[in-house]
Design an enzyme around this catalytic site. Structure first.
Site, mmCIF file in Angstrom:
data_model
loop_
_atom_site.group_PDB
_atom_site.id
_atom_site.type_symbol
_atom_site.label_atom_id
_atom_site.label_comp_id
_atom_site.label_asym_id
_atom_site.label_seq_id
_atom_site.Cartn_x
_atom_site.Cartn_y
_atom_site.Cartn_z
ATOM 1 N N SER A 83 41.785 42.902 30.390
ATOM 2 C CA SER A 83 41.641 44.067 31.261
ATOM 3 C C SER A 83 42.319 45.291 30.623
ATOM 4 O O SER A 83 42.050 45.591 29.458
ATOM 5 C CB SER A 83 42.199 43.723 32.644
ATOM 6 O OG SER A 83 41.731 44.638 33.595
ATOM 7 N N GLN A 84 43.253 45.959 31.327
ATOM 8 C CA GLN A 84 43.891 47.127 30.717
ATOM 9 C C GLN A 84 44.706 46.738 29.483
ATOM 10 O O GLN A 84 45.022 47.588 28.642
ATOM 11 C CB GLN A 84 44.782 47.870 31.726
ATOM 12 C CG GLN A 84 45.139 49.284 31.258
ATOM 13 C CD GLN A 84 46.191 49.963 32.134
ATOM 14 O OE1 GLN A 84 46.691 49.382 33.094
ATOM 15 N NE2 GLN A 84 46.525 51.198 31.804
ATOM 16 N N ASP A 220 38.982 30.064 46.034
ATOM 17 C CA ASP A 220 39.773 31.107 45.389
ATOM 18 C C ASP A 220 39.456 32.487 45.976
ATOM 19 O O ASP A 220 38.370 33.031 45.764
ATOM 20 C CB ASP A 220 39.505 31.085 43.879
ATOM 21 C CG ASP A 220 40.446 32.002 43.108
ATOM 22 O OD1 ASP A 220 41.238 32.726 43.758
ATOM 23 O OD2 ASP A 220 40.396 32.003 41.872
ATOM 24 N N ASP A 241 31.939 41.930 36.413
ATOM 25 C CA ASP A 241 32.762 40.773 36.796
ATOM 26 C C ASP A 241 33.561 41.065 38.063
ATOM 27 O O ASP A 241 34.470 40.322 38.417
ATOM 28 C CB ASP A 241 33.680 40.366 35.633
ATOM 29 C CG ASP A 241 34.758 41.409 35.317
ATOM 30 O OD1 ASP A 241 34.832 42.434 36.022
ATOM 31 O OD2 ASP A 241 35.531 41.182 34.361
ATOM 32 N N HIS A 263 36.553 38.553 37.030
ATOM 33 C CA HIS A 263 37.599 39.232 36.267
ATOM 34 C C HIS A 263 38.897 38.418 36.187
ATOM 35 O O HIS A 263 39.705 38.620 35.275
ATOM 36 C CB HIS A 263 37.871 40.604 36.899
ATOM 37 C CG HIS A 263 38.631 41.522 35.998
ATOM 38 N ND1 HIS A 263 38.098 42.054 34.853
ATOM 39 C CD2 HIS A 263 39.911 41.999 36.059
ATOM 40 C CE1 HIS A 263 38.998 42.822 34.252
ATOM 41 N NE2 HIS A 263 40.111 42.807 34.968
ATOM 42 N N ASP A 265 38.822 34.770 36.741
ATOM 43 C CA ASP A 265 38.438 33.498 36.097
ATOM 44 C C ASP A 265 38.676 33.554 34.595
ATOM 45 O O ASP A 265 39.010 32.556 33.959
ATOM 46 C CB ASP A 265 36.922 33.237 36.253
ATOM 47 C CG ASP A 265 36.474 32.917 37.662
ATOM 48 O OD1 ASP A 265 37.320 32.518 38.475
ATOM 49 O OD2 ASP A 265 35.266 33.072 37.937
HETATM 50 CA CA CA Z 1 38.789 32.053 40.088
#
Ligand code: CA
Length: 296
Positions: A83-84, A220, A241, A263, A265
């Protein structure tokens, strides 16, 4: 112990926004680090400001890289950013290409996040909603820094506004003008695989109804959040995602951009609960193998 993942240079894992090393011993890179180490890889999970600009986070990362080079005697590192964390790694590689053998972007918003754009449009910083969101994020960041058990350094600065601006399409476009290394020249294309001696790679996932919302992701909550966030996407509607679009993630050599992973997972969250047929850890092991084969 197996040495099949023993890369020449240490692997340095850089977390995304609100990232951590361990929260009350619970790891960000869930199950990923032990799996890499079992293959003989030398792995460091680092902490940078949980909410701040990619430049501020990048400077903190450079300081950590210097410590890692000093303590290991290695001449360079392989950066893997989620990500970032991908933008953070790109900044460090642009500043010190001599320290960085490779940058791997995992679901990195390399062209911005449409979720960040949506929040800017509907909860601007000066609005009541914007101020509440900012206060909430600051509270979460403060709580997280109290619960952080994988980082023992000084308290890292938090700047919610800079963090947000670093993730919008407009903000990332500004960042990209200064640090264009590895970006594709055309939307949806691949970038240069090597710039200034640094290799660039990326992979990402997209929500796939029937896959990402099945299996353990039924349990989740972060998957439900991603499905909700995905509704804010326009340009990459149906191709994201939940937080980052498929083409927005492209950097350098694109290993894959449509894995059935949301994002969270993609870093095996939460608690390894992922969708049907998803194997996020395998992608990290394959990347270590790829880096090793490339002499990195
Ligand atoms: Ca997950």
């Amino acid at each position: 112990m197996s040495q099949e993942l023993a890369t020449r240079y240490p692997l340095v894992l850089v977390p995304g926004m609100l990232g951590f090393v361990r929260l009350l011993l619970y790891p960000y890179w869930y199950g990923i680090i032990p799996a890499l180490r079992r293959g003989g890889a030398q792995v460091f999970a680092v902490q940078v400001s949980s909410l701040n600009s990619s430049e501020v986070r990048g400077e903190q990362l450079l300081a950590r890289i210097q410590q890692i080079l000093d303590s290991t005697g290695a001449s360079r590192v392989n950066l893997i950013g989620h990500s970032q964390g991908a933008l953070t790694a790109r900044y460090a590689a642009a500043k010190r290409p001599d320290w960085v053998a490779s940058v791997t972007s995992v679901a990195g918003p390399n062209h911005g996040s449409e979720l960040a754009d949506y929040l800017q449009r509907y909860s601007p910083a000066q609005s009541l909603r914007g101020r509440l969101l900012s206060a909430l994020l600051r509270g979460i960041a403060a709580l997280m820094s109290l619960m952080e058990t994988g980082y023992r350094g000084p308290r890292l600065p938090v700047d919610v506004h800079a963090s947000h601006q670093s993730l919008t399409t407009e903000g990332v476009a500004l960042f990209n003008r200064q640090y264009p290394q590895g970006l594709p020249e055309t939307w949806g294309g691949q970038g240069a695989p090597e710039v200034n001696g640094v290799r660039y790679y990326s992979w990402s996932g997209i929500l796939q109804p029937g896959k990402t919302d099945r299996g353990f992701n039924l349990l989740d909550g972060s998957n439900r959040s991603c499905r909700l966030f995905a509704r804010t996407f326009v340009r990459e509607a149906g191709q994201c995602d939940g937080m980052v679009g498929r083409y927005s993630s492209h950097l350098g050599q694109v290993i894959g951009d449509d894995y059935p992973l949301d994002h969270f997972d993609i870093v095996n969250q939460s608690l390894g609960l992922v969708g049907k047929g998803a194997e996020p850890i395998r992608l990290f092991l394959e990347q270590a193998r790829r880096l090793k084969a490339a002499g990195l």
